[in-house]
Scaffold this motif. Structure first.
Motif, PDB file in Angstrom:
ATOM      1  N   ILE A  52      -5.600   2.344   7.494  1.00 17.51           N
ATOM      2  CA  ILE A  52      -5.170   1.436   6.420  1.00 17.51           C
ATOM      3  C   ILE A  52      -5.585   0.006   6.752  1.00 17.51           C
ATOM      4  O   ILE A  52      -6.080  -0.736   5.888  1.00 17.51           O
ATOM      5  CB  ILE A  52      -3.646   1.551   6.226  1.00 17.51           C
TER       6      ILE A  52
ATOM      7  N   ASP B 251      -4.103   9.384   6.334  1.00 18.56           N
ATOM      8  CA  ASP B 251      -4.048   7.948   6.585  1.00 18.56           C
ATOM      9  C   ASP B 251      -3.241   7.654   7.842  1.00 18.56           C
ATOM     10  O   ASP B 251      -2.294   8.364   8.186  1.00 18.56           O
ATOM     11  CB  ASP B 251      -3.400   7.248   5.393  1.00 18.56           C
TER      12      ASP B 251
ATOM     13  N   THR C 139      -8.021  -2.157   4.442  1.00 19.89           N
ATOM     14  CA  THR C 139      -7.486  -3.305   3.710  1.00 19.89           C
ATOM     15  C   THR C 139      -7.722  -4.634   4.426  1.00 19.89           C
ATOM     16  O   THR C 139      -7.842  -5.667   3.780  1.00 19.89           O
ATOM     17  CB  THR C 139      -5.976  -3.135   3.515  1.00 19.89           C
TER      18      THR C 139
ATOM     19  N   TYR D 274       0.869  -1.186   0.000  1.00 20.89           N
ATOM     20  CA  TYR D 274       0.000   0.000   0.000  1.00 20.89           C
ATOM     21  C   TYR D 274       0.900   1.228   0.000  1.00 20.89           C
ATOM     22  O   TYR D 274       1.880   1.294   0.739  1.00 20.89           O
ATOM     23  CB  TYR D 274      -0.875  -0.013   1.257  1.00 20.89           C
TER      24      TYR D 274
ATOM     25  N   VAL E 115       1.148   5.039   0.725  1.00 21.12           N
ATOM     26  CA  VAL E 115       0.441   6.062   1.494  1.00 21.12           C
ATOM     27  C   VAL E 115       0.254   7.280   0.606  1.00 21.12           C
ATOM     28  O   VAL E 115       1.230   7.856   0.112  1.00 21.12           O
ATOM     29  CB  VAL E 115       1.232   6.435   2.757  1.00 21.12           C
TER      30      VAL E 115
END
Lengths: 301, 477
Positions: free
Chosen positions: B85, B80, B89, B69, B71
């Motif tokens: 996150i 975030d 996810t 991922y 950012v």
């Protein structure tokens, strides 16, 4: 209730002691011996701690004797012998508490002074338990109030407990700080309890040599006086009172300073024998009644 | 260690060396050590970079594809965090520690590393657990991250860093050592006072056994051999210093005879003794000069101060006399309230208060009449020192706690007396004064049995209503 007899070895200025030049405080040999460490199973503990602990255990005997009857809610046993067991035990504990200070005066040893506080605490607990059980289980008429204050001797006993319980609550260091200089005068109310115990027993049993509660018609020794609580208390209190008098204390200090300690012991030997004789009867009565109460087979009288 | 040894050598020879030479040598050594340390890192790194290039540049196996991922930069919404996150996810924000553990300490594109789970920065590439799914989840080989290019000599990062760190530590140690050495030369003003001259700040901490002084470099351990001449650590030296021109007015506590000594390093002991022998003579002469000049220097300010003090002295004496008179008047007034006065006329003539109404007591420059006879104050009764209010309140509370139950018992007893009568109240269960049966109290169904067998033919009446007597038949099994 702690330090009940603290007035004897006191901060109170004693005029004769100034003139007599109080002997320098030398550490007693027994005190020094008690301060030594005792190695036991890899740990180190002072002999004084062990000895004081061992001597403090018997104070719990009255509560122990009644514990089974209380746990099993055996009202019969509680009704019959609670006053004999707990009352006699409380009397013995009061005598022991008051004995510490004269012992310090006589022997100049201080290792057993902590016992005074311990005996006082257990005395207050025992007397309170006696009052509670008497209010609940005794067969006096008049309900709870009647069982507590319905008769003259009960009123005297209730007054004793009323003094003892607050003294128990203030027998800790925090209360000592809290009360400051008033702590000691309050603890001296133990002497009032001492007097109230005389009143209690006099009202309960009266004077004379017959029909004593513990020995009506006398016992195996055909001596009713030894079994009568009032005379037991009187005999045990006599040396304790005598050794609290200032002239006597001054005389004892003078003799000790002059190295005539044996003379002191010899002088007090008759009183000590009297004390031991009557106290042995108290202990005998307590053990006899206590064991029977613990076996739930109470013996009356 | 070499620097230290050299410094010790210089110090040991300081007695014969000029002091400036020792300073310069120490400074040169320190600077040399720092330069050597600064260069030691790169050189070590360069020397460590002798591994075959092939080993360094050997192609690494292709990394396995993972989910990661990136950012994003902060937009309009909230930034975030690992929690968001994980929530996006993994479906559960509380599993953010999984992401943190996967990426902890890994180098990020901006050269930083993830060390705090609460702090991530835009552009960071965060590896995700295999079960991650959702928007923003990429799948593939983790994008490589290169460390920022250093301007120093290139080499293996670990070796270079270790060399740099070791060089820096060496430089720091060398600088500290040089500073300490120079500071020790700086003179007695910076020197710590010996233990016997310090106030007992730490609750009377005892000095170390075996040493005459504590923490002072002019200490001679008692086990060290005494060098010739004047020795500070010896009792003779102490006495000499205490009574000499530079004495500070205190006696050095001597170690009592028989006290066990601690074995000391003889080398350091000798150094200390030499240093002491060298510094004390230098200090004695200035101290003697100062002590000689001190009386003359202090004489002028003293005279000035005495002159200043002499000016207000008469006025103060006058004020004192006034106050004495006023005190006498007040005492007389107080006494007059306690003692009956004979006549008003007598009062006007004898009472000092009355004189004050007719004649001003005193003015500066006007001769005053002789002060009145001081009226003896009435003896105050010896008041008992009042206790603290808190303790008084506590005492009252304790007395109240004892009084209330007793009053309650008295009231209850009065009620019982009113209800059941006097015979009930004075009921006595046993003993010589046992009340008759039926008077009051619990009447046992059967005559009580005694603890001890009753004496036959005693002729005593059985106590009635015995409180604690029951028939033996009433025993529990």
């Amino acid at each position: 209730m702690a330090n009940p007899a603290a007035g004897a070895r006191a901060r109170r200025p004693d005029p004769a002691e100034h003139t007599l030049e109080r002997p320098p405080k030398t550490r007693n040999r027994v005190d020094a011996w008690m301060e030594q460490d005792l190695k036991f199973a890899g740990s180190v503990i002072k002999r004084k701690t062990v000895t004081v602990f061992v001597l403090g255990i018997p104070a719990l005997a009255p509560l122990f004797f009644m514990s089974r009857a209380v746990i099993e809610l055996n009202s019969s046993t509680m009704n019959q012998v609670e006053a004999d067991v707990l009352g006699t035990g409380a009397m013995a504990l009061l005598i022991l508490t008051l004995t510490v200070t004269p012992m310090v005066t006589l022997t100049r040893q201080h290792w057993f002074v902590p016992l005074r506080k311990w005996y006082g605490i257990v005395l207050a607990c025992t007397a309170t338990a006696d009052a509670i059980l008497a209010a609940i289980t005794s067969s006096f008429t008049g309900g709870v109030l009647g069982r507590l204050t319905g008769h003259t001797f009960l009123l005297a006993g209730f007054a004793m407990v009323s003094l003892l319980f607050p003294l128990l609550l203030i027998s800790n260091t925090s209360a000592q700080r809290w009360l400051g200089k008033y702590w000691k005068p309050l603890q001296k109310l133990t002497y009032a309890i001492w007097g109230l115990l005389f009143v209690h027993l006099a009202l309960l049993e009266g004077f004379g040599f017959q029909n004593g509660t513990n020995g009506p018609g006398s016992g195996f020794d055909h001596n009713p006086v030894l079994h009568q609580r009032l005379y037991q208390l009187t005999a045990c209190s006599l040396p304790l009172l005598l050794l609290r008098l200032s002239p006597v204390r001054r005389w004892v200090a003078r003799q000790q300073k002059a190295g005539r300690e044996r003379a002191v012991y010899l002088a007090f030997l008759p009183l000590a024998a009297l004390y031991a004789l009557f106290f042995a009867y108290i202990v005998n009565e307590e053990i006899f009644k206590g064991v029977s109460a613990f076996r739930l087979q109470p013996v009356n009288g | 260690m070499e620097i230290m040894t050299l410094s010790w050598g210089i110090r040991s020879r300081a007695g014969g060396f000029p002091r400036a030479v020792a300073h310069v040598a120490t400074a040169v050594l320190a600077v040399t050590a720092m330069l050597a340390a600064l260069w030691a890192g790169p050189l070590a790194a360069a020397s460590a970079d002798t591994r075959p290039r092939a080993a360094v540049q050997s192609p690494a196996p292709a990394p396995a594809p993972v989910k990661f991922y990136i950012v994003p930069p902060p937009g309009h919404g909230p930034a975030d965090s690992l929690f968001t996150i994980a929530a996006k996810t993994l479906g559960d924000g509380s599993q953010f520690m999984k992401i943190f553990n996967l990426n902890k300490g890994r180098l990020q594109p901006n050269g930083a590393r993830l060390t705090n789970p609460r702090l991530i920065e835009p552009g960071w590439i965060l590896q995700l657990p295999a079960d991650a799914a959702g928007p923003g989840v990429h799948f593939g080989p983790l994008p490589g991250v290169t460390a920022p290019v250093s301007h120093r000599l290139s080499g293996p990062a670990g070796t270079g860093s270790a060399a740099m760190i070791s060089g820096a530590v060496l430089a720091f140690l060398a600088a500290g050592l040089a500073f300490r050495l120079i500071r020790r030369r700086a003179g007695p003003t910076r020197r710590r006072r010996p233990a016997h001259a310090r106030a007992p700040g730490r609750a009377g901490r005892a000095p170390r056994p075996g040493l005459q002084h504590d923490r002072d470099r002019s200490i001679a351990p008692t086990s060290a051999p005494a060098p010739p001449g004047r020795v500070i650590g010896s009792p003779a030296g102490d006495r000499e210093r205490a009574t000499g021109p530079g004495a500070r007015g205190h006696q050095v506590p001597h170690r009592p005879a028989g006290q066990p000594t601690v074995p000391a390093d003889p080398f350091r002991a000798q150094q200390s003794v030499r240093l002491a022998n060298r510094t004390v003579p230098d200090a004695v002469h200035p101290a003697a000069g100062i002590s000689q000049q001190a009386p003359t220097v202090a004489a002028a300010p003293r005279q000035a101060c005495e002159g200043d003090a002499a000016q207000p002295r008469p006025a103060l004496m006058e004020m004192r006399a006034e106050l004495d008179q006023v005190a006498a008047c007040v005492a007389g007034a107080l006494q007059s309230t306690m003692t009956p006065m004979t006549t008003p006329a007598a009062r006007n003539t004898t009472h000092p208060m009355a004189r004050r109404t007719t004649k001003p007591v005193s003015l500066p420059g006007i001769p005053r009449p002789a002060p009145a006879e001081p009226v003896p104050r009435p003896a105050k009764p010896a008041a008992k020192p009042a206790g603290r209010p808190r303790q008084v309140r506590a005492m009252r509370l304790a007395v109240l706690a004892m009084t209330i139950p007793i009053v309650f018992g008295l009231m209850s007893a009065t009620g019982e007396l009113a209800l059941h009568g006097y015979g009930f109240f004075v009921f006595r269960s046993a003993g010589t004064g046992a009340t008759q049966q039926g008077s009051s109290g619990p009447a046992p169904s059967q005559p009580p049995a005694a603890h001890h067998p009753r004496r036959a033919g005693s002729g005593q009446a059985d106590p009635q209503g015995a409180r604690h007597r029951q028939d033996q038949a009433g025993r529990d099994p």
